[in-house]
Design a protein around this motif. Structure first.
Motif, PDB file in Angstrom:
ATOM      1  N   ARG A 151      -4.249   3.310   7.100  1.00 31.23           N
ATOM      2  CA  ARG A 151      -3.135   3.881   6.348  1.00 31.23           C
ATOM      3  C   ARG A 151      -3.127   3.364   4.916  1.00 31.23           C
ATOM      4  O   ARG A 151      -2.803   4.109   3.982  1.00 31.23           O
ATOM      5  CB  ARG A 151      -1.812   3.562   7.053  1.00 31.23           C
ATOM      6  N   ARG A 152      -3.481   2.113   4.738  1.00 35.67           N
ATOM      7  CA  ARG A 152      -3.548   1.577   3.374  1.00 35.67           C
ATOM      8  C   ARG A 152      -4.735   2.157   2.608  1.00 35.67           C
ATOM      9  O   ARG A 152      -4.596   2.597   1.463  1.00 35.67           O
ATOM     10  CB  ARG A 152      -3.635   0.042   3.420  1.00 35.67           C
ATOM     11  N   GLU A 153      -5.884   2.134   3.219  1.00 42.63           N
ATOM     12  CA  GLU A 153      -7.111   2.507   2.519  1.00 42.63           C
ATOM     13  C   GLU A 153      -7.192   4.006   2.244  1.00 42.63           C
ATOM     14  O   GLU A 153      -7.702   4.425   1.199  1.00 42.63           O
ATOM     15  CB  GLU A 153      -8.331   2.056   3.331  1.00 42.63           C
ATOM     16  N   GLU A 200       7.819   3.606   4.530  1.00 42.76           N
ATOM     17  CA  GLU A 200       7.056   3.017   5.624  1.00 42.76           C
ATOM     18  C   GLU A 200       5.593   2.809   5.229  1.00 42.76           C
ATOM     19  O   GLU A 200       4.967   1.820   5.626  1.00 42.76           O
ATOM     20  CB  GLU A 200       7.136   3.911   6.863  1.00 42.76           C
ATOM     21  N   THR A 201       5.056   3.724   4.450  1.00 35.37           N
ATOM     22  CA  THR A 201       3.682   3.573   3.952  1.00 35.37           C
ATOM     23  C   THR A 201       3.601   2.452   2.931  1.00 35.37           C
ATOM     24  O   THR A 201       2.730   1.573   3.008  1.00 35.37           O
ATOM     25  CB  THR A 201       3.197   4.893   3.336  1.00 35.37           C
ATOM     26  N   LEU A 202       4.510   2.463   1.975  1.00 36.20           N
ATOM     27  CA  LEU A 202       4.487   1.450   0.919  1.00 36.20           C
ATOM     28  C   LEU A 202       4.704   0.050   1.473  1.00 36.20           C
ATOM     29  O   LEU A 202       4.121  -0.925   0.977  1.00 36.20           O
ATOM     30  CB  LEU A 202       5.555   1.776  -0.122  1.00 36.20           C
ATOM     31  N   ASN A 203       5.502  -0.056   2.525  1.00 37.23           N
ATOM     32  CA  ASN A 203       5.804  -1.370   3.096  1.00 37.23           C
ATOM     33  C   ASN A 203       4.631  -1.970   3.876  1.00 37.23           C
ATOM     34  O   ASN A 203       4.683  -3.148   4.258  1.00 37.23           O
ATOM     35  CB  ASN A 203       7.032  -1.274   4.011  1.00 37.23           C
ATOM     36  N   LEU A 204       3.576  -1.190   4.091  1.00 36.53           N
ATOM     37  CA  LEU A 204       2.379  -1.727   4.730  1.00 36.53           C
ATOM     38  C   LEU A 204       1.591  -2.640   3.789  1.00 36.53           C
ATOM     39  O   LEU A 204       0.743  -3.410   4.232  1.00 36.53           O
ATOM     40  CB  LEU A 204       1.464  -0.584   5.188  1.00 36.53           C
ATOM     41  N   PHE A 205       1.866  -2.556   2.499  1.00 37.67           N
ATOM     42  CA  PHE A 205       1.118  -3.319   1.514  1.00 37.67           C
ATOM     43  C   PHE A 205       1.791  -4.653   1.199  1.00 37.67           C
ATOM     44  O   PHE A 205       3.030  -4.747   1.180  1.00 37.67           O
ATOM     45  CB  PHE A 205       1.010  -2.528   0.205  1.00 37.67           C
ATOM     46  N   ASP A 206       0.973  -5.685   0.942  1.00 34.76           N
ATOM     47  CA  ASP A 206       1.469  -6.906   0.302  1.00 34.76           C
ATOM     48  C   ASP A 206       1.516  -6.598  -1.189  1.00 34.76           C
ATOM     49  O   ASP A 206       0.510  -6.746  -1.906  1.00 34.76           O
ATOM     50  CB  ASP A 206       0.536  -8.083   0.583  1.00 34.76           C
ATOM     51  N   SER A 207       2.653  -6.148  -1.649  1.00 33.23           N
ATOM     52  CA  SER A 207       2.734  -5.478  -2.941  1.00 33.23           C
ATOM     53  C   SER A 207       2.343  -6.355  -4.128  1.00 33.23           C
ATOM     54  O   SER A 207       1.916  -5.841  -5.161  1.00 33.23           O
ATOM     55  CB  SER A 207       4.151  -4.926  -3.156  1.00 33.23           C
TER      56      SER A 207
END
Length: 456
Positions: A390-392, A284-291
């Motif tokens: 959450r990203r930063e 869920e955390t990783l999916n917040l990013f435009d990878s």
């Protein structure tokens, strides 16, 4: 005897037959504290003690998770594993809580400076006042950390009666260890910060040293946690007027990332100094990013097979391994921008909040992949702010503190029930659970019965 070693005397709280005792652990190669420079040396020895923040909240946060990391789970020390599983208690009656012990050791050091430096010799009055002010800022950080680990989240309706933590303001070995209320702990934090402010420079010589920018940033954190968002934004803005430099991650795709004293984003350096070999991150955390275009994903996370002992499969946090100086947890420019943006969103200023977020994001994305965020309502802007936090702030443990405070916003579903497996058992943490407040180690309560335990 008052003692100095450029590694510091320490204090832990246990008891004698009278059910209390402070144990002062003397260091080797010591000499008596006498000169102003001696007290300043205590404060300057930051990496040994005063830069420490916390450890166990890192594992309790909902962003740490792995289902396939049997090796990682088996290698996790027992207390970190207990925090990862949100057990009612993490320690047996003989075990130290290293977070509690380290924070109160630091408290003893800063209280030594605060109570004695003005009477030291061979120093200027300005130098004494500066050392005194620095001690107060360190103390404010320590109490802010303690009250947000071992006490309930600040609630204006109950803070005056909710048990906080013992407040020690001197080196008196027989001071009361009864828990002050959450409100009184917060009052002490603000009193220390306000008293320190006039004696400090705008910016520090090194990032571990308190400054006016550090004071404003700590005030912003305090008011954010109290849900006094206008004041949180005001003090974040004050900090940003003194320091607003951002790293452009595009410059570090193939270059060495700056160390803490060269990092232009750090306002007041604090860190998780206990070595964290690998930290698996939840999908869920990783999916917040435009990878493919967000450089925080490509620079600051790695697959478990590329991290340390390669003991999990999913991606894990990697930023701390770029410079190997711990995981930064102190206030910084990006956090102040995010607090300011949250203040604007909660005040209904949608455009202002989104502009702040986009200013930050432009330094985090590849030029070709960058795009502006947009929001039609303040509510939508607030969701963007929390996601950007959450990203930063990923991998710093600060998500745990956000989980606590954001439960006061039930309509947004910012905090959900979390379940995760550990060695064949599923552990669950629900919003409102008393396990969002860490238990105080049984050892301290057994030996100091005036310390009240948290509900389990």
């Amino acid at each position: 005897m008052k003692q100095l070693l450029y590694i510091l005397s320490a204090m832990t709280v246990i008891s004698t037959t009278a059910c209390r005792k402070y144990v002062e652990i003397p260091a080797e190669n010591v000499r008596e504290l006498k000169y102003t420079r001696d007290y300043q040396a205590l404060l300057n020895n930051s990496f040994a003690q005063l830069e420490k923040s916390y450890f166990y909240p890192l594992f309790a946060s909902d962003e740490v998770w792995t289902a396939d990391g049997a090796v990682w789970q088996n290698n996790l020390n027992i207390i970190a594993a207990n925090s990862y599983c949100w057990l009612p208690k993490f320690f047996n009656e003989q075990q130290e809580d290293q977070d509690w012990a380290d924070l109160y050791k630091s408290m003893y050091i800063v209280n030594t400076v605060a109570t004695e430096v003005m009477g030291s010799i061979d120093g200027t009055d300005a130098g004494k006042r500066k050392a005194y002010a620095e001690a107060l800022v360190h103390r404010a950080f320590l109490y802010y950390t303690l009250v947000n680990i071992y006490a309930k989240q600040y609630d204006a309706a109950t803070a005056a009666t909710d048990p906080g933590v013992p407040v020690l303001l001197s080196t008196d070995l027989f001071a009361s260890l009864s828990r002050a209320s959450v409100a009184k702990v917060y009052d002490q934090i603000m009193n220390d910060l306000q008293e320190a402010l006039p004696e400090l420079p705008n910016l520090p010589e090194v990032n571990t040293t308190p400054s006016k920018a550090a004071v404003f940033s700590m005030m912003a954190r305090v008011y954010l946690n109290k849900r006094e968002f206008a004041d949180a934004g005001r003090f974040a803005d004050s900090a940003l007027k003194l320091k607003n430099s951002l790293i452009d991650l595009n410059a570090y795709v193939s270059a060495t990332y700056p160390t803490k004293n060269n990092d232009p984003e750090i306002i007041y350096s604090k860190a998780i100094q206990s070595f964290v070999a690998s930290l698996p991150l939840r999908d869920e955390t990783l999916n917040l990013f435009d990878s493919t275009v967000d450089l925080r994903f490509s620079l600051f996370t790695r697959f478990g097979t590329q991290v340390g002992a390669a003991n999990f499969v999913n991606r894990g946090y990697f930023k701390h391994r770029l410079v190997n100086q711990g995981i930064y947890t102190g206030p910084g420019v990006p956090e102040m921008m995010l607090i300011k943006a949250e203040s604007e969103a909660r005040a209904g200023n949608t455009a202002n909040a989104i502009t702040i977020l986009n200013t930050l994001r432009k330094k985090r994305y590849t030029p070709a992949g960058y795009y502006d965020l947009a929001a039609a309502t303040p509510q939508e802007a607030l969701v963007h702010v929390i996601n950007e936090r959450r990203r930063e702030l990923m991998g710093t443990g600060m998500r745990w503190f956000d989980q606590r405070r954001l439960q006061k916003d039930p309509g947004y579903n910012f905090v959900k029930t979390v379940s995760r497996p550990f060695k064949g058992t599923i552990y669950t943490l629900e919003p409102g659970s008393p396990r969002y407040v860490f238990a105080i180690a049984d050892k301290y309560i057994k030996l100091n019965p005036e310390i009240e335990q948290n509900p389990r």
